[in-house]
Design a protein around this motif. Structure first.
Motif, PDB file in Angstrom:
ATOM      1  N   ARG A  35      -0.281  -8.023  -5.935  1.00  0.00           N
ATOM      2  CA  ARG A  35       0.912  -8.720  -6.534  1.00  0.00           C
ATOM      3  C   ARG A  35       2.105  -8.253  -5.901  1.00  0.00           C
ATOM      4  O   ARG A  35       2.890  -9.057  -5.711  1.00  0.00           O
ATOM      5  CB  ARG A  35       0.806  -8.460  -7.930  1.00  0.00           C
ATOM      6  CG  ARG A  35       1.667  -8.748  -8.640  1.00  0.00           C
ATOM      7  CD  ARG A  35       2.048  -7.901 -10.045  1.00  0.00           C
ATOM      8  NE  ARG A  35       2.480  -6.602  -9.395  1.00  0.00           N
ATOM      9  CZ  ARG A  35       2.566  -5.548 -10.381  1.00  0.00           C
ATOM     10  NH1 ARG A  35       1.946  -5.527 -11.853  1.00  0.00           N
ATOM     11  NH2 ARG A  35       2.711  -4.345  -9.952  1.00  0.00           N
ATOM     12  N   ASP A  36       2.257  -6.844  -5.618  1.00  0.00           N
ATOM     13  CA  ASP A  36       3.502  -6.266  -5.249  1.00  0.00           C
ATOM     14  C   ASP A  36       3.939  -6.849  -3.965  1.00  0.00           C
ATOM     15  O   ASP A  36       4.983  -7.406  -3.223  1.00  0.00           O
ATOM     16  CB  ASP A  36       3.303  -4.921  -5.184  1.00  0.00           C
ATOM     17  CG  ASP A  36       3.743  -4.314  -6.420  1.00  0.00           C
ATOM     18  OD1 ASP A  36       3.841  -4.811  -7.607  1.00  0.00           O
ATOM     19  OD2 ASP A  36       3.843  -2.819  -6.443  1.00  0.00           O
ATOM     20  N   LEU A  39       4.765 -10.600  -3.819  1.00  0.00           N
ATOM     21  CA  LEU A  39       6.288 -10.802  -4.734  1.00  0.00           C
ATOM     22  C   LEU A  39       7.278 -10.396  -3.771  1.00  0.00           C
ATOM     23  O   LEU A  39       8.365 -10.780  -3.944  1.00  0.00           O
ATOM     24  CB  LEU A  39       6.264 -10.238  -6.155  1.00  0.00           C
ATOM     25  CG  LEU A  39       5.393 -10.623  -7.059  1.00  0.00           C
ATOM     26  CD1 LEU A  39       5.383  -9.912  -8.563  1.00  0.00           C
ATOM     27  CD2 LEU A  39       6.034 -12.119  -7.602  1.00  0.00           C
ATOM     28  N   HIS A  40       7.038  -9.099  -3.337  1.00  0.00           N
ATOM     29  CA  HIS A  40       8.273  -8.594  -2.532  1.00  0.00           C
ATOM     30  C   HIS A  40       8.256  -8.128  -0.994  1.00  0.00           C
ATOM     31  O   HIS A  40       9.100  -7.909  -0.648  1.00  0.00           O
ATOM     32  CB  HIS A  40       8.150  -7.010  -3.202  1.00  0.00           C
ATOM     33  CG  HIS A  40       8.586  -6.988  -4.683  1.00  0.00           C
ATOM     34  ND1 HIS A  40       9.464  -7.451  -5.383  1.00  0.00           N
ATOM     35  CD2 HIS A  40       7.438  -6.422  -5.472  1.00  0.00           C
ATOM     36  CE1 HIS A  40       9.147  -7.265  -6.600  1.00  0.00           C
ATOM     37  NE2 HIS A  40       8.055  -6.716  -6.794  1.00  0.00           N
ATOM     38  N   GLY A  41       7.087  -8.717  -0.526  1.00  0.00           N
ATOM     39  CA  GLY A  41       6.767  -8.842   0.930  1.00  0.00           C
ATOM     40  C   GLY A  41       6.430  -7.254   1.378  1.00  0.00           C
ATOM     41  O   GLY A  41       5.874  -6.819   0.615  1.00  0.00           O
ATOM     42  N   ARG A  43       5.789  -3.472   2.053  1.00  0.00           N
ATOM     43  CA  ARG A  43       5.965  -2.328   0.934  1.00  0.00           C
ATOM     44  C   ARG A  43       5.712  -1.198   1.671  1.00  0.00           C
ATOM     45  O   ARG A  43       4.923  -0.920   2.684  1.00  0.00           O
ATOM     46  CB  ARG A  43       5.141  -2.351  -0.148  1.00  0.00           C
ATOM     47  CG  ARG A  43       5.333  -3.669  -0.824  1.00  0.00           C
ATOM     48  CD  ARG A  43       6.580  -4.025  -1.425  1.00  0.00           C
ATOM     49  NE  ARG A  43       7.008  -3.400  -2.729  1.00  0.00           N
ATOM     50  CZ  ARG A  43       8.059  -3.002  -3.367  1.00  0.00           C
ATOM     51  NH1 ARG A  43       9.236  -3.563  -2.721  1.00  0.00           N
ATOM     52  NH2 ARG A  43       8.060  -2.560  -4.348  1.00  0.00           N
ATOM     53  N   ASP A  47       6.684   2.843  -2.208  1.00  0.00           N
ATOM     54  CA  ASP A  47       7.154   1.419  -3.176  1.00  0.00           C
ATOM     55  C   ASP A  47       6.083   1.426  -3.839  1.00  0.00           C
ATOM     56  O   ASP A  47       6.162   1.156  -5.248  1.00  0.00           O
ATOM     57  CB  ASP A  47       7.318   0.243  -2.257  1.00  0.00           C
ATOM     58  CG  ASP A  47       8.552   0.564  -1.453  1.00  0.00           C
ATOM     59  OD1 ASP A  47       9.515   1.033  -1.628  1.00  0.00           O
ATOM     60  OD2 ASP A  47       8.564  -0.140  -0.309  1.00  0.00           O
ATOM     61  N   SER A  51       6.080   1.419  -8.287  1.00  0.00           N
ATOM     62  CA  SER A  51       5.759   0.296  -9.042  1.00  0.00           C
ATOM     63  C   SER A  51       4.523   0.268  -9.787  1.00  0.00           C
ATOM     64  O   SER A  51       4.106  -0.329 -10.862  1.00  0.00           O
ATOM     65  CB  SER A  51       5.788  -0.844  -8.287  1.00  0.00           C
ATOM     66  OG  SER A  51       4.791  -0.891  -7.463  1.00  0.00           O
ATOM     67  N   GLU A  86       5.060   0.598   6.964  1.00  0.00           N
ATOM     68  CA  GLU A  86       4.936  -0.419   6.048  1.00  0.00           C
ATOM     69  C   GLU A  86       3.620  -1.238   5.913  1.00  0.00           C
ATOM     70  O   GLU A  86       3.022  -1.285   7.022  1.00  0.00           O
ATOM     71  CB  GLU A  86       6.062  -1.507   6.124  1.00  0.00           C
ATOM     72  CG  GLU A  86       7.216  -1.043   6.146  1.00  0.00           C
ATOM     73  CD  GLU A  86       8.383  -2.175   6.397  1.00  0.00           C
ATOM     74  OE1 GLU A  86       9.380  -2.223   5.640  1.00  0.00           O
ATOM     75  OE2 GLU A  86       8.103  -2.954   7.156  1.00  0.00           O
ATOM     76  N   HIS A  88       1.675  -4.764   5.207  1.00  0.00           N
ATOM     77  CA  HIS A  88       1.939  -6.175   5.347  1.00  0.00           C
ATOM     78  C   HIS A  88       0.855  -6.950   4.993  1.00  0.00           C
ATOM     79  O   HIS A  88      -0.374  -6.512   5.327  1.00  0.00           O
ATOM     80  CB  HIS A  88       2.333  -6.545   6.684  1.00  0.00           C
ATOM     81  CG  HIS A  88       3.738  -5.940   7.114  1.00  0.00           C
ATOM     82  ND1 HIS A  88       4.797  -7.035   7.309  1.00  0.00           N
ATOM     83  CD2 HIS A  88       3.920  -4.922   7.609  1.00  0.00           C
ATOM     84  CE1 HIS A  88       5.983  -5.889   7.770  1.00  0.00           C
ATOM     85  NE2 HIS A  88       5.473  -4.966   7.974  1.00  0.00           N
TER      86      HIS A  88
END
Length: 111
Positions: A35-36, A39-41, A43, A47, A51, A86, A88
Motif C-alpha cells: 500500500r505504501d 500510494l507514495h512511490g 520508500r 519511511d 508509517s 530505497e 521500489h
C-alpha cells in the motif's frame, strides 16, 4: 486426517492461484508495505518504520527480503556515502494495484 491426505491437500492448495498469491502477500504487514509503495512511490526503510506503527524492525526487514525474493520489490542504491537504499515496486508488484484498490473499496463499504 492422515499424513498422506494432509500432503495431498497441501499439494492441491499449492495449485490454487489464490493460495499461491496468499503465500506471497498474505503475511502480516506485506499488504501495508505494498500500500505504501503504491500510494507514495519509492520508500526508504525508515519511511516504512514511520508509517507502519507497531512493526518490529526484524519483521519489516524479513517482509522486505521476502518481497524482494518474490520479485515484488527491488532495492536501489540512492546514496553511496553512506550507502542508502530505497525500495521500489517491480512491474510484478505494481500489478497488485487493482487488488489493493479492490480491498480498499471493500473495506470502505464493509469494514
Amino acid at each position: 486426517m492422515g499424513y498422506f491426505q494432509g500432503m495431498a491437500r497441501y499439494a492441491s492448495q499449492k495449485k490454487c492461484p489464490v493460495a499461491r498469491t496468499l503465500d506471497m502477500i498474505g503475511e502480516r504487514w506485506t499488504i501495508l508495505i505494498l500500500r505504501d509503495l503504491l500510494l507514495h512511490g519509492p520508500r526508504r526503510y525508515q519511511d516504512f518504520q514511520d508509517s507502519l506503527a507497531g512493526v518490529a524492525p526484524n519483521t519489516l526487514a524479513a517482509r522486505l527480503k521476502a518481497m524482494e525474493a518474490d520479485g515484488l520489490v527491488e532495492r536501489k542504491l540512492y546514496s553511496e556515502r553512506p550507502p542508502r537504499l530505497e525500495y521500489h515496486l517491480t512491474e510484478k508488484g505494481k500489478s497488485l494495484g487493482p487488488v489493493l484498490r479492490a480491498l480498499r473499496s471493500w473495506g470502505r463499504a464493509h469494514a
